[in-house]
Design an enzyme around this catalytic site. Structure first.
Site, mmCIF file in Angstrom:
data_model
loop_
_atom_site.group_PDB
_atom_site.id
_atom_site.type_symbol
_atom_site.label_atom_id
_atom_site.label_comp_id
_atom_site.label_asym_id
_atom_site.label_seq_id
_atom_site.Cartn_x
_atom_site.Cartn_y
_atom_site.Cartn_z
ATOM 1 N N PRO A 65 -10.747 -80.765 17.588
ATOM 2 C CG PRO A 65 -8.995 -82.285 17.583
ATOM 3 C CD PRO A 65 -9.378 -80.923 17.091
ATOM 4 C CD GLU A 66 -16.623 -80.149 20.385
ATOM 5 O OE1 GLU A 66 -17.154 -79.936 21.492
ATOM 6 O OE2 GLU A 66 -17.184 -79.884 19.304
ATOM 7 C CE LYS B 222 -12.387 -77.033 22.316
ATOM 8 N NZ LYS B 222 -12.915 -76.321 21.144
ATOM 9 N NE ARG C 142 -14.969 -72.708 16.470
ATOM 10 C CZ ARG C 142 -14.696 -73.110 17.720
ATOM 11 N NH1 ARG C 142 -14.385 -72.235 18.651
ATOM 12 N NH2 ARG C 142 -14.725 -74.397 18.019
#
Length: 291
Positions: free
Chosen positions: A2-3, A51, A253
């Protein structure tokens, strides 16, 4: 993962449900935290920091959580919570008031620290894109100082600016026509400033909507320009969108991009055709296979 906008919404929901009321439930299923008891304490506020989620109590302590890849906080009516729900093995934290119960499922991190010592957990973070400490100039300076680090990788480093993940990094870089693999230090500070402003605008808008979208459209399959769209045609030039890894292991990533619009293939992209396996209404990355 989640950002920042998703975590902001999570903290906001927790604050609305828990703040100002004494806790009637406190059950942390996390190592030595399992023996703590703050029933009777009152939640002062729940806020996000990048986050991270911080639940501050009037007892002078903060419950810190991080969702990582699969975590979530779910709000349920306390009176309707069944014994089966309470015994869910995925629960890492269960805190609540007489009216609402917050279930922390599959959390990636859980800590309890004095509120005055929160910096030991989040002090390393750069300016929060959605926080009161947001400082675009400082974020630009951090990114420019990253030197030969690829700009896409630098954007994902939470020490530079907090709250940007692969979705917003990919979308911002595409919209600014920048290759994710360009060395951050080689970019003019005005170029970085425009990139930072773009990312801030996208995330600030997204926090008010359950479905993340950079296109302004929230219909399934139309929410992003490049993220989650490997193998599909670029919305700008029609060429194939691609995905490749960015950063060094173990922190590498995925980065989505358009080679035609963003300066060619990335150095970690072998150039083989990538077949789309679908896209998400939330813009999250989907697995891809090569043919």
């Amino acid at each position: 993962m989640p950002e920042g906008d998703t975590v902001w919404r999570t903290a906001t929901r927790l604050h609305q449900a828990l703040a100002g009321q004494p806790l009637t439930t406190w059950d942390l299923r996390w190592g030595e935290l399992a023996t703590t008891d703050y029933v009777g304490a009152t939640t002062l506020e729940v806020v996000s920091r990048g986050k991270h989620v911080l639940q501050r109590l009037d007892a002078g302590v903060t419950l810190h959580s991080h969702l990582r890849m699969e975590g979530q906080w779910r709000i349920e009516e306390a009176g309707a919570l069944t014994s089966r729900q309470r015994s869910n093995p995925q629960i890492r934290a269960l805190v609540g008031t007489e009216r609402w119960a917050a279930l922390g499922l599959r959390l990636g991190m859980l800590d309890l620290v004095p509120t005055a010592s929160e910096d030991t957990l989040v002090g390393h973070l750069g300016p929060d894109v959605l926080g009161p400490d947001w400082d675009a100039d400082r974020a630009v300076a951090h990114l420019h100082a990253a030197g030969q680090t690829p700009i896409g990788e630098a954007m994902l480093d939470q020490r530079n600016l907090a709250g940007v993940g692969t979705l917003w990094a990919s979308e911002s870089l595409f919209l600014q026509r920048l290759s994710p693999w360009t060395a951050a230090g080689d970019l003019d500070e005005k170029v970085i400033a425009a990139l930072v402003e773009r990312a801030h605008r996208l995330i600030d808008t997204a926090r008010h909507h359950a479905v993340q979208s950079s296109t302004g459209v929230r219909r399934l399959g139309e929410t992003s320009y490049v993220h989650g769209r490997s193998g599909r045609p670029c919305r700008r030039c029609g060429g194939p969108v691609r995905v490749a890894m960015i950063g060094a292991a173990p922190k590498e990533r995925t980065m989505f991009y358009c080679p035609r619009c963003q300066g060619g293939l990335g150095p970690t992209d072998d150039g083989k055709p990538q077949t789309p396996l679908g896209s998400s209404s939330r813009g999250r990355a989907k697995p891809y296979r090569r043919v």
